[in-house]
Write a protein that holds these residues in place. Structure first.
Motif, PDB file in Angstrom:
ATOM      1  N   MET A 150       0.839  -1.187   0.000  1.00  0.00           N
ATOM      2  CA  MET A 150       0.000   0.000   0.000  1.00  0.00           C
ATOM      3  C   MET A 150       0.878   1.243   0.000  1.00  0.00           C
ATOM      4  SD  MET A 150      -2.776   1.329   2.850  1.00  0.00           S
ATOM      5  CE  MET A 150      -3.624  -0.248   2.895  1.00  0.00           C
ATOM      6  N   PRO A 151       0.586   2.223  -0.842  1.00  0.00           N
ATOM      7  CA  PRO A 151       1.371   3.462  -0.848  1.00  0.00           C
ATOM      8  C   PRO A 151       1.326   4.137   0.524  1.00  0.00           C
ATOM      9  CG  PRO A 151      -0.035   3.340  -2.787  1.00  0.00           C
ATOM     10  CD  PRO A 151      -0.452   2.216  -1.896  1.00  0.00           C
ATOM     11  N   ALA A 152       2.407   4.714   0.932  1.00  0.00           N
ATOM     12  CA  ALA A 152       2.515   5.325   2.251  1.00  0.00           C
ATOM     13  C   ALA A 152       1.451   6.389   2.480  1.00  0.00           C
ATOM     14  CB  ALA A 152       3.910   5.923   2.431  1.00  0.00           C
ATOM     15  N   ARG A 153       1.071   7.121   1.433  1.00  0.00           N
ATOM     16  CA  ARG A 153       0.091   8.195   1.582  1.00  0.00           C
ATOM     17  C   ARG A 153      -1.264   7.675   2.032  1.00  0.00           C
ATOM     18  NH1 ARG A 153      -2.105  10.214  -4.246  1.00  0.00           N
ATOM     19  NH2 ARG A 153      -3.429  11.383  -2.795  1.00  0.00           N
ATOM     20  N   TRP A 154      -1.588   6.396   1.662  1.00  0.00           N
ATOM     21  CA  TRP A 154      -2.868   5.820   2.070  1.00  0.00           C
ATOM     22  C   TRP A 154      -2.756   5.023   3.353  1.00  0.00           C
ATOM     23  CZ3 TRP A 154      -6.111   8.609  -0.083  1.00  0.00           C
ATOM     24  CH2 TRP A 154      -6.052   8.956  -1.428  1.00  0.00           C
ATOM     25  N   ALA A 155      -1.592   4.514   3.633  1.00  0.00           N
ATOM     26  CA  ALA A 155      -1.408   3.730   4.857  1.00  0.00           C
ATOM     27  C   ALA A 155      -1.620   4.577   6.106  1.00  0.00           C
ATOM     28  CB  ALA A 155      -0.016   3.114   4.873  1.00  0.00           C
ATOM     29  N   ALA A 156      -1.431   5.890   5.978  1.00  0.00           N
ATOM     30  CA  ALA A 156      -1.499   6.774   7.141  1.00  0.00           C
ATOM     31  C   ALA A 156      -2.887   7.348   7.405  1.00  0.00           C
ATOM     32  CB  ALA A 156      -0.501   7.923   6.965  1.00  0.00           C
ATOM     33  N   VAL A 157      -3.895   6.991   6.571  1.00  0.00           N
ATOM     34  CA  VAL A 157      -5.225   7.574   6.747  1.00  0.00           C
ATOM     35  C   VAL A 157      -6.244   6.476   7.089  1.00  0.00           C
ATOM     36  CG1 VAL A 157      -4.677   9.422   5.127  1.00  0.00           C
ATOM     37  CG2 VAL A 157      -5.839   7.365   4.298  1.00  0.00           C
ATOM     38  N   PRO A 158      -7.397   6.867   7.681  1.00  0.00           N
ATOM     39  CA  PRO A 158      -8.437   5.881   8.007  1.00  0.00           C
ATOM     40  C   PRO A 158      -8.923   5.126   6.785  1.00  0.00           C
ATOM     41  CG  PRO A 158      -8.874   7.976   9.108  1.00  0.00           C
ATOM     42  CD  PRO A 158      -7.750   8.220   8.152  1.00  0.00           C
ATOM     43  N   ASP A 159      -9.428   3.948   7.009  1.00  0.00           N
ATOM     44  CA  ASP A 159      -9.835   3.063   5.918  1.00  0.00           C
ATOM     45  C   ASP A 159     -10.804   3.728   4.951  1.00  0.00           C
ATOM     46  OD1 ASP A 159      -9.077   0.553   5.087  1.00  0.00           O
ATOM     47  OD2 ASP A 159     -10.858  -0.440   5.867  1.00  0.00           O
ATOM     48  N   CYS A 160     -11.795   4.453   5.476  1.00  0.00           N
ATOM     49  CA  CYS A 160     -12.830   5.027   4.615  1.00  0.00           C
ATOM     50  C   CYS A 160     -12.329   6.195   3.769  1.00  0.00           C
ATOM     51  CB  CYS A 160     -14.024   5.471   5.458  1.00  0.00           C
ATOM     52  SG  CYS A 160     -15.006   4.064   6.067  1.00  0.00           S
ATOM     53  N   GLU A 161     -11.163   6.706   4.071  1.00  0.00           N
ATOM     54  CA  GLU A 161     -10.597   7.803   3.281  1.00  0.00           C
ATOM     55  C   GLU A 161      -9.685   7.288   2.171  1.00  0.00           C
ATOM     56  OE1 GLU A 161      -8.826  10.793   5.734  1.00  0.00           O
ATOM     57  OE2 GLU A 161     -10.481  10.761   7.181  1.00  0.00           O
ATOM     58  N   ARG A 162      -9.516   5.987   2.112  1.00  0.00           N
ATOM     59  CA  ARG A 162      -8.677   5.393   1.074  1.00  0.00           C
ATOM     60  C   ARG A 162      -9.519   5.022  -0.151  1.00  0.00           C
ATOM     61  NH1 ARG A 162      -6.196   0.923   5.193  1.00  0.00           N
ATOM     62  NH2 ARG A 162      -4.836   2.307   6.427  1.00  0.00           N
ATOM     63  N   PRO A 163      -8.908   4.922  -1.324  1.00  0.00           N
ATOM     64  CA  PRO A 163      -9.607   4.350  -2.483  1.00  0.00           C
ATOM     65  C   PRO A 163      -9.983   2.894  -2.167  1.00  0.00           C
ATOM     66  CG  PRO A 163      -7.572   5.455  -3.143  1.00  0.00           C
ATOM     67  CD  PRO A 163      -7.541   5.360  -1.656  1.00  0.00           C
ATOM     68  N   ASN A 164     -11.034   2.407  -2.806  1.00  0.00           N
ATOM     69  CA  ASN A 164     -11.487   1.039  -2.537  1.00  0.00           C
ATOM     70  C   ASN A 164     -10.368   0.012  -2.652  1.00  0.00           C
ATOM     71  OD1 ASN A 164     -14.135   1.644  -1.970  1.00  0.00           O
ATOM     72  ND2 ASN A 164     -14.809   1.481  -4.097  1.00  0.00           N
ATOM     73  N   LYS A 165      -9.472   0.247  -3.582  1.00  0.00           N
ATOM     74  CA  LYS A 165      -8.382  -0.707  -3.821  1.00  0.00           C
ATOM     75  C   LYS A 165      -7.539  -0.941  -2.586  1.00  0.00           C
ATOM     76  CE  LYS A 165      -4.272  -1.320  -6.735  1.00  0.00           C
ATOM     77  NZ  LYS A 165      -3.475  -0.750  -7.850  1.00  0.00           N
ATOM     78  N   TRP A 166      -7.417   0.086  -1.724  1.00  0.00           N
ATOM     79  CA  TRP A 166      -6.506  -0.004  -0.587  1.00  0.00           C
ATOM     80  C   TRP A 166      -7.220  -0.158   0.757  1.00  0.00           C
ATOM     81  CZ3 TRP A 166      -2.287  -1.316  -2.635  1.00  0.00           C
ATOM     82  CH2 TRP A 166      -1.830  -0.724  -3.820  1.00  0.00           C
ATOM     83  N   ARG A 167      -8.529  -0.305   0.730  1.00  0.00           N
ATOM     84  CA  ARG A 167      -9.248  -0.499   2.001  1.00  0.00           C
ATOM     85  C   ARG A 167      -8.980  -1.900   2.537  1.00  0.00           C
ATOM     86  NH1 ARG A 167     -15.082   2.174   0.542  1.00  0.00           N
ATOM     87  NH2 ARG A 167     -14.371   4.350   0.397  1.00  0.00           N
ATOM     88  N   GLU A 168      -8.822  -1.966   3.849  1.00  0.00           N
ATOM     89  CA  GLU A 168      -8.509  -3.244   4.487  1.00  0.00           C
ATOM     90  C   GLU A 168      -9.722  -3.884   5.141  1.00  0.00           C
ATOM     91  OE1 GLU A 168      -3.922  -2.912   5.867  1.00  0.00           O
ATOM     92  OE2 GLU A 168      -5.327  -1.660   6.989  1.00  0.00           O
ATOM     93  N   ALA A 169     -10.697  -3.077   5.605  1.00  0.00           N
ATOM     94  CA  ALA A 169     -11.814  -3.653   6.346  1.00  0.00           C
ATOM     95  C   ALA A 169     -13.176  -3.114   5.950  1.00  0.00           C
ATOM     96  CB  ALA A 169     -11.611  -3.424   7.852  1.00  0.00           C
ATOM     97  N   MET A 170     -13.245  -1.909   5.402  1.00  0.00           N
ATOM     98  CA  MET A 170     -14.520  -1.246   5.167  1.00  0.00           C
ATOM     99  C   MET A 170     -14.877  -1.200   3.680  1.00  0.00           C
ATOM    100  SD  MET A 170     -15.091  -0.109   8.379  1.00  0.00           S
ATOM    101  CE  MET A 170     -15.926   1.460   8.571  1.00  0.00           C
ATOM    102  N   ASP A 171     -16.179  -1.362   3.377  1.00  0.00           N
ATOM    103  CA  ASP A 171     -16.629  -1.134   2.009  1.00  0.00           C
ATOM    104  C   ASP A 171     -17.479   0.135   1.989  1.00  0.00           C
ATOM    105  OD1 ASP A 171     -19.132  -1.800   3.012  1.00  0.00           O
ATOM    106  OD2 ASP A 171     -19.151  -3.806   2.133  1.00  0.00           O
TER     107      ASP A 171
END
Length: 224
Positions: A15-36
């Protein structure tokens, strides 16, 4: 490239560092770990309600910590105690089985919490971590995770047992609803029969000789 250095085709992509540092729901769907999207919409609604209530100095009822809303069961005694508690409140008992090593288990956590919140007046929700509670998992014949079992706590009767992958969750929610409606109908019929039997006993009491004395409080339900 976002691929791990030296990774070969088909290997996991970091996962790109820019997305790893933000809550799941603020990430693009591709990088979400738990939330849809549905989970995130629910969370957004909850936060909005929380802000509105905070203006009036109130707290949102639904902001229950996950572990309070969905306690862990570890032993058979825990499971039986949970059934006893649910039976007293005439609720169905729902138990989710998961593993900390299971990505699909992580992805249904928010959905399970939402189910527990939306139906909290009808069901008690619990969860069991399969590796930490091996004896309980074996005792309840759990063979796959994530999975959900639904019980009528009156007699600890298992009414449903289903695997629960993220895409399966709507089906599990429908099963929970069917169980709730079934339990309501059965208890309504039970109360009707109990009332009818009580009327019969009271009539027999009224026809009994005057010297007949009730034992203890058995006739409290009868009119004077």
């Amino acid at each position: 490239s976002t691929a791990t250095s030296g990774s070969r085709a088909g290997a996991p992509v970091a996962m790109p560092a820019r997305w790893a540092a933000v809550p799941d729901c603020e990430r693009p769907n591709k990088w979400r770990e738990a939330m849809d999207d549905e989970d995130c919409a629910f969370e957004k609604k909850q936060k909005k309600l929380e802000r509105e209530l905070a203006k009036d100095g109130k707290k949102i009822r639904d902001r229950n910590p996950y572990k309070e809303l969905i306690p862990q069961l570890q032993t058979l005694d825990d499971f039986l105690a949970a059934n006893g508690k649910a039976a007293k409140r005439e609720k169905a008992l729902v138990v989710k089985f998961y593993s900390r090593q299971c990505n699909a288990c992580l992805r249904i956590a928010a959905k399970y919490r939402r189910l527990a919140l939306e139906l909290r007046d009808e069901i008690d929700c619990y969860e069991v971590e399969s590796l930490a509670s091996r004896a309980l998992v074996d005792g309840l014949n759990v063979t796959k995770v994530p999975s959900v079992q639904i019980y009528d706590p009156d007699g600890v009767t298992r009414l449903a047992d289903s695997t629960c992958m993220p895409d399966d969750f709507p089906r599990v929610a429908r099963k929970v609803d069917v169980v709730i409606q079934s339990m309501k109908k059965r208890r309504s019929a039970h109360r009707l029969v109990a009332t009818s039997y009580a009327d019969e006993l009271c009539e027999k009491r009224s026809l009994a000789p005057a010297t007949t004395k009730p034992v203890g409080d058995v006739c409290e339900i009868c009119p004077d």
